[in-house]
Design an enzyme around this catalytic site. Sequence first.
Site, mmCIF file in Angstrom:
data_model
loop_
_atom_site.group_PDB
_atom_site.id
_atom_site.type_symbol
_atom_site.label_atom_id
_atom_site.label_comp_id
_atom_site.label_asym_id
_atom_site.label_seq_id
_atom_site.Cartn_x
_atom_site.Cartn_y
_atom_site.Cartn_z
ATOM 1 N N HIS A 29 80.990 43.702 71.613
ATOM 2 C CA HIS A 29 81.002 44.648 72.102
ATOM 3 C C HIS A 29 80.997 44.635 73.820
ATOM 4 O O HIS A 29 82.008 43.831 74.244
ATOM 5 C CB HIS A 29 79.768 45.627 71.843
ATOM 6 N N HIS A 68 90.824 46.322 69.054
ATOM 7 C CA HIS A 68 89.777 47.674 69.350
ATOM 8 C C HIS A 68 89.750 48.674 68.098
ATOM 9 O O HIS A 68 90.564 48.483 67.475
ATOM 10 C CB HIS A 68 90.266 48.520 70.531
ATOM 11 N N ASP A 100 88.178 44.459 78.272
ATOM 12 C CA ASP A 100 87.342 43.223 78.598
ATOM 13 C C ASP A 100 88.222 41.889 78.866
ATOM 14 O O ASP A 100 87.705 40.852 79.604
ATOM 15 C CB ASP A 100 86.427 42.689 77.550
HETATM 16 C C1 SDX Z 1 84.348 47.019 73.800
HETATM 17 O O1 SDX Z 1 83.937 51.076 70.875
HETATM 18 C C2 SDX Z 1 84.475 51.088 72.156
HETATM 19 O O2 SDX Z 1 84.901 51.887 72.801
HETATM 20 C C3 SDX Z 1 84.008 49.658 72.924
HETATM 21 C C4 SDX Z 1 84.710 49.398 74.186
HETATM 22 C C5 SDX Z 1 83.559 50.399 75.218
HETATM 23 O O3 SDX Z 1 84.378 50.746 76.090
HETATM 24 O O4 SDX Z 1 82.637 50.614 74.904
HETATM 25 O O5 SDX Z 1 85.871 49.736 74.230
HETATM 26 C C6 SDX Z 1 84.156 48.156 74.621
HETATM 27 O O6 SDX Z 1 83.547 46.701 73.012
HETATM 28 C C7 SDX Z 1 85.613 46.311 73.718
HETATM 29 C C8 SDX Z 1 86.023 45.323 72.377
HETATM 30 C C9 SDX Z 1 85.557 44.024 72.993
HETATM 31 N N1 SDX Z 1 85.494 43.060 71.857
HETATM 32 C C10 SDX Z 1 86.107 41.962 72.054
HETATM 33 O O7 SDX Z 1 87.350 41.963 72.563
HETATM 34 C C11 SDX Z 1 85.756 41.079 70.861
HETATM 35 C C12 SDX Z 1 87.007 40.617 70.046
HETATM 36 N N2 SDX Z 1 87.568 41.962 69.255
HETATM 37 C C13 SDX Z 1 87.301 42.025 67.813
HETATM 38 O O8 SDX Z 1 85.720 41.596 67.462
HETATM 39 C C14 SDX Z 1 87.305 43.340 67.109
HETATM 40 O O9 SDX Z 1 88.886 43.639 67.591
HETATM 41 C C15 SDX Z 1 86.676 44.565 67.578
HETATM 42 C C16 SDX Z 1 85.224 44.221 67.226
HETATM 43 C C17 SDX Z 1 86.907 45.041 68.780
HETATM 44 C C18 SDX Z 1 87.245 45.688 66.594
HETATM 45 O O10 SDX Z 1 86.560 45.304 65.408
HETATM 46 P P1 SDX Z 1 87.051 46.323 64.067
HETATM 47 O O11 SDX Z 1 87.443 47.533 64.570
HETATM 48 O O12 SDX Z 1 86.090 46.457 63.192
HETATM 49 O O13 SDX Z 1 88.575 45.473 63.527
HETATM 50 P P2 SDX Z 1 88.267 44.502 62.363
HETATM 51 O O14 SDX Z 1 87.199 43.454 62.648
HETATM 52 O O15 SDX Z 1 88.155 45.084 60.860
HETATM 53 O O16 SDX Z 1 89.534 43.938 62.430
HETATM 54 C C19 SDX Z 1 90.931 44.301 61.945
HETATM 55 C C20 SDX Z 1 91.719 43.138 61.552
HETATM 56 C C21 SDX Z 1 90.913 42.089 60.872
HETATM 57 O O17 SDX Z 1 92.017 41.199 60.299
HETATM 58 P P3 SDX Z 1 92.291 41.466 58.677
HETATM 59 O O18 SDX Z 1 90.809 41.193 57.771
HETATM 60 O O19 SDX Z 1 92.694 42.931 58.372
HETATM 61 O O20 SDX Z 1 93.259 40.489 58.153
HETATM 62 O O21 SDX Z 1 92.088 42.331 62.951
HETATM 63 C C22 SDX Z 1 91.529 41.214 62.929
HETATM 64 C C23 SDX Z 1 90.230 41.066 61.971
HETATM 65 O O22 SDX Z 1 90.288 39.646 61.651
HETATM 66 N N3 SDX Z 1 91.120 41.008 64.223
HETATM 67 C C24 SDX Z 1 91.190 39.936 65.057
HETATM 68 C C25 SDX Z 1 90.557 40.510 66.308
HETATM 69 N N4 SDX Z 1 90.159 41.416 66.371
HETATM 70 C C26 SDX Z 1 90.394 42.032 64.963
HETATM 71 N N5 SDX Z 1 91.632 38.752 64.892
HETATM 72 C C27 SDX Z 1 91.665 37.955 66.021
HETATM 73 N N6 SDX Z 1 91.088 38.142 67.236
HETATM 74 C C28 SDX Z 1 90.679 39.289 67.434
HETATM 75 N N7 SDX Z 1 90.164 39.615 68.660
#
Ligand code: SDX
Length: 424
Positions: free
Chosen positions: A264, A305, A363
């Site tokens: 997050h 996201h 971010d």
């Molecule tokens: C913020 O919610 C908000 O609005 C948050 C925010 C705000 O203003 O409040 O926008 C701020 O938190 C932005 C997000 C910052 N986080 C990151 O940058 C961390 C990296 N991102 C991931 O951890 C992830 O994308 C999330 C946490 C942001 C979202 O996670 P989800 O929606 O639960 O998605 P998921 O984990 O189910 O991923 C779906 C797929 C998966 O692969 P499969 O199992 O389908 O094969 O996408 C992959 C994940 O492995 N994936 C990634 C990835 N993000 C998702 N693979 C590699 N790198 C990534 N960053």
Amino acid sequence: MTDEKATLSVGDKSIELPMYSGSAGPDVIDVRSLVQEGVFTYDPGFVSTAACESKITYIDGANGVLLHRGYKIEDLAENSDYLEVCYLLLNGELPTAEENQKFHQTIKNHTMLHDQMRNFFQGFRRDAHPMAIMCGVVGALSAFYHDSMDVADEHEREITAHRLVAKMPTIAAWCYKYSIGQPFMYPRNDLSYAENFLQMMFGVPCEEYKPNPVLAKAMDKIFILHADHEQNASTSTVRLAGSTGANPYACIASGIAALWGPAHGGANEAVLDMLAEIGDESNIEKYIAKAKDKDDPFRLMGFGHRVYKNFDPRAKVMAETAHEVLSELGLENDPLLKIAQRLEKIALEDEYFVQRKLYPNVDFYSGLILKAIGIPTSMFTVIFALSRTIGWFSHWNEMVSGNYRIGRPRQLYTGPTTREYPTK
Ligand code: SDX
């Protein structure tokens, strides 16, 4: 509203559920009656769950749209300033020129901390993570305002909003000053909100601090871009804490704690750590492979996201601001910026990221700007928390000023069923 009904078949039963339409976004199915039918809905991570009704922020993830009270984030970033956006989020309308001037002055009148609060900082190790300090100090504010914490009193809620918006920059800057052993700088009323924050961060008592207008504008834009974002994890935490009737300072402290996680608000710090770990453009392919490897916990920080399945509109504004700041500082050849730009290009062309609609989020570039301004990575999430305080408060205020119930989710229980305690 909508006259649509949803029909759910459970076994030989057909259950009719009301549906509601908002002013934008998906319709919702009201499942509150299901508990009487002996079933729960199941949605860990709340992917398909609307936890509340709100009028504050609307996100269209498929089209990369973010509106605050109907105004596009791009327009607010271009034309407004953070305090005007605070007024908008809190009150629902842009202020008149007179209201805006009064609000700016009101905030200036609340920027100082009770002098005894200085003692809280002394209790921490100098190398404590500033988010740990911020969690503690903001929660401690509730120990100083017993006279105005009645959540049912509109005026007390308003004064609390002013105190929090005004004091967060002072608390954030003091977290930094404490960590480097420099004296705390007091707020100055002759400076703007962003200039004042930079002054408290980088000023010293021995000489007058002259803020760089380009950096101050970039700082204010970063505050605007992080101000609110619908029902994200930390805002949902604040709403859940607030649903128990807890005081607003405790609720905001719970939001700070939730924001700290690297998935997050901690992602901006994690992006810089990731770029530094990649170290050189020649290593990018290796890290892209790690991000795609299911057996490797590494993820591309700043990518992906829960809601945006297109560009995060904040990331676009942030990328433009990064160029402005780095050019102003003669850092346009910053090696980390080059790695970030190359990483973004490669990821956006890679099938794994394209198929999963993983784009840069808010971010990805913010950390580069903050680093260029001279802010240490450990302070990045503190700045996110400073900015998001108005979003957290606005959602808390929207909830407690209306009809609400304590949040109490249920579960799918898969543990042991009743068993006898063994007789000795
Ligand atoms: C913020 O919610 C908000 O609005 C948050 C925010 C705000 O203003 O409040 O926008 C701020 O938190 C932005 C997000 C910052 N986080 C990151 O940058 C961390 C990296 N991102 C991931 O951890 C992830 O994308 C999330 C946490 C942001 C979202 O996670 P989800 O929606 O639960 O998605 P998921 O984990 O189910 O991923 C779906 C797929 C998966 O692969 P499969 O199992 O389908 O094969 O996408 C992959 C994940 O492995 N994936 C990634 C990835 N993000 C998702 N693979 C590699 N790198 C990534 N960053």
